[in-house]
Design a protein around this motif. Structure first.
Motif, PDB file in Angstrom:
ATOM      1  N   LEU A  92       0.832  -1.204   0.000  1.00 40.07           N
ATOM      2  CA  LEU A  92       0.000   0.000   0.000  1.00 40.07           C
ATOM      3  C   LEU A  92       0.868   1.257   0.000  1.00 40.07           C
ATOM      4  CD1 LEU A  92      -2.781   1.346   0.178  1.00 40.07           C
ATOM      5  CD2 LEU A  92      -2.616   1.151   2.676  1.00 40.07           C
ATOM      6  N   ARG A  93       1.876   1.275   0.844  1.00 43.69           N
ATOM      7  CA  ARG A  93       2.776   2.426   0.885  1.00 43.69           C
ATOM      8  C   ARG A  93       3.455   2.638  -0.471  1.00 43.69           C
ATOM      9  NH1 ARG A  93       3.798   4.488   5.897  1.00 43.69           N
ATOM     10  NH2 ARG A  93       3.429   3.136   7.711  1.00 43.69           N
ATOM     11  N   THR A  95       2.490   1.626  -3.463  1.00 43.53           N
ATOM     12  CA  THR A  95       1.525   2.025  -4.482  1.00 43.53           C
ATOM     13  C   THR A  95       1.144   3.488  -4.355  1.00 43.53           C
ATOM     14  OG1 THR A  95       0.620  -0.225  -4.568  1.00 43.53           O
ATOM     15  CG2 THR A  95      -0.768   1.547  -5.431  1.00 43.53           C
ATOM     16  N   GLU A  96       0.845   3.905  -3.124  1.00 44.81           N
ATOM     17  CA  GLU A  96       0.425   5.287  -2.909  1.00 44.81           C
ATOM     18  C   GLU A  96       1.579   6.263  -3.135  1.00 44.81           C
ATOM     19  OE1 GLU A  96      -2.633   6.411  -2.329  1.00 44.81           O
ATOM     20  OE2 GLU A  96      -3.357   4.371  -2.572  1.00 44.81           O
ATOM     21  N   THR A  97       2.783   5.869  -2.731  1.00 47.45           N
ATOM     22  CA  THR A  97       3.943   6.735  -2.951  1.00 47.45           C
ATOM     23  C   THR A  97       4.211   6.912  -4.443  1.00 47.45           C
ATOM     24  OG1 THR A  97       4.948   6.049  -0.849  1.00 47.45           O
ATOM     25  CG2 THR A  97       6.402   7.033  -2.484  1.00 47.45           C
ATOM     26  N   ALA A  99       1.997   6.708  -6.792  1.00 45.89           N
ATOM     27  CA  ALA A  99       0.927   7.548  -7.335  1.00 45.89           C
ATOM     28  C   ALA A  99       1.207   9.023  -7.072  1.00 45.89           C
ATOM     29  CB  ALA A  99      -0.416   7.151  -6.728  1.00 45.89           C
ATOM     30  N   LEU A 100       1.682   9.331  -5.857  1.00 40.94           N
ATOM     31  CA  LEU A 100       2.014  10.716  -5.531  1.00 40.94           C
ATOM     32  C   LEU A 100       3.163  11.216  -6.399  1.00 40.94           C
ATOM     33  CD1 LEU A 100       1.796  10.703  -1.627  1.00 40.94           C
ATOM     34  CD2 LEU A 100       0.187  11.712  -3.243  1.00 40.94           C
ATOM     35  N   GLU A 136       0.256  15.735   1.647  1.00 37.83           N
ATOM     36  CA  GLU A 136       0.104  14.481   0.899  1.00 37.83           C
ATOM     37  C   GLU A 136       0.726  13.323   1.662  1.00 37.83           C
ATOM     38  OE1 GLU A 136       1.897  15.352  -2.830  1.00 37.83           O
ATOM     39  OE2 GLU A 136       0.055  16.113  -3.739  1.00 37.83           O
ATOM     40  N   LEU A 140      -1.206  10.046   3.226  1.00 36.26           N
ATOM     41  CA  LEU A 140      -0.780   8.663   2.989  1.00 36.26           C
ATOM     42  C   LEU A 140      -0.710   7.901   4.300  1.00 36.26           C
ATOM     43  CD1 LEU A 140       0.389   6.278   1.442  1.00 36.26           C
ATOM     44  CD2 LEU A 140       2.628   7.414   1.502  1.00 36.26           C
ATOM     45  N   LYS A 143      -4.134   7.089   5.522  1.00 32.71           N
ATOM     46  CA  LYS A 143      -4.735   5.997   4.747  1.00 32.71           C
ATOM     47  C   LYS A 143      -4.170   4.651   5.184  1.00 32.71           C
ATOM     48  CE  LYS A 143      -5.842   4.655   0.003  1.00 32.71           C
ATOM     49  NZ  LYS A 143      -5.814   5.073  -1.419  1.00 32.71           N
TER      50      LYS A 143
END
Length: 219
Positions: A92-93, A95-97, A99-100, A136, A140, A143
């Motif tokens: 998750l980390r 993927t989100e990183t 995306a950012l 942001e 994260l 989330k």
């Protein structure tokens, strides 16, 4: 009755068989825990494909590192849940990183193209951008925290004794009051209240900074 501190026989035997490289043992382990692993991964990631990937990672890790599990430290089920949680949060980390970083890529290219104008950028503008990046990063973390708490709560509910789980299901998912819960379960109202109280006490540990007892590991 099992002696305190002595791991369940099935857990010990499974660890020993995996250490010997028995493929059949891995199959039995998968049959027993795959649904739990996938459900916990999906609770964190909210994506079937990502949960499938974590499920594969978990069982590959167990196969390649059977000695990572020490039966003396707790049940194999709890260890598997902790491993799943850790790998799912890592994904998750990541993927989100990513995306950012992708969202900011366009801005980076523009900055490269306009290096001359960059020197004229005001301090206020730079601070505003840095504040946005900080927000942001904080979002994260929120989330990840939310997903972790949800996964721990699911595991706690799945692992608690059936009478407590049934009481919680009636009271909080089917919206019964404690009198209706008592009638549906065929117990006294005092017993229904006791089960709900104990169930909620267990469930509240999902919000602890660490991981619930029997779950292992932390975010």
């Amino acid at each position: 009755m099992a002696t305190k501190g002595v791991p369940p026989r099935w857990d010990r035997k499974m660890q020993q068989r995996l250490a010997r490289g028995e493929a059949a043992a891995l199959g039995e382990l998968y049959d027993r825990f795959a649904s739990l692993v996938h459900a916990l991964a999906h609770r964190v990631l909210a994506d079937d494909a990502a949960a499938d990937g974590v499920t594969r990672e978990v069982f590959v890790h167990v196969w390649e590192h059977p000695d990572a599990y020490d039966p003396r430290q707790g049940p194999l089920r709890s260890w598997m849940a902790a491993l799943t949680h850790r790998l799912a949060v890592q994904r998750l980390r990541a993927t989100e990183t990513a995306a950012l970083a992708g969202d900011g890529a366009g801005g980076t290219e523009k900055e490269k193209a306009g290096e001359a104008s960059e020197s004229r950028e005001s301090r206020e503008t730079r601070e505003t951008r840095e504040t946005g990046e900080t927000e942001e990063a904080a979002e994260l973390e929120r989330k990840v925290r939310h997903a972790s708490v949800a996964a721990r709560a699911d595991y706690i509910v799945q692992s608690m004794p059936a009478p407590l789980r049934a009481a919680l299901d009636l009271a909080y998912f089917q919206r019964r009051d404690y009198r209706q819960t008592a009638a549906d379960l065929g117990v006294t109202e005092d017993e229904a209240r006791r089960r709900l109280r104990l169930g909620l006490q267990l469930l509240s540990t999902a919000h602890d900074a660490g991981t619930p007892s029997g779950y292992g590991g932390s975010v």
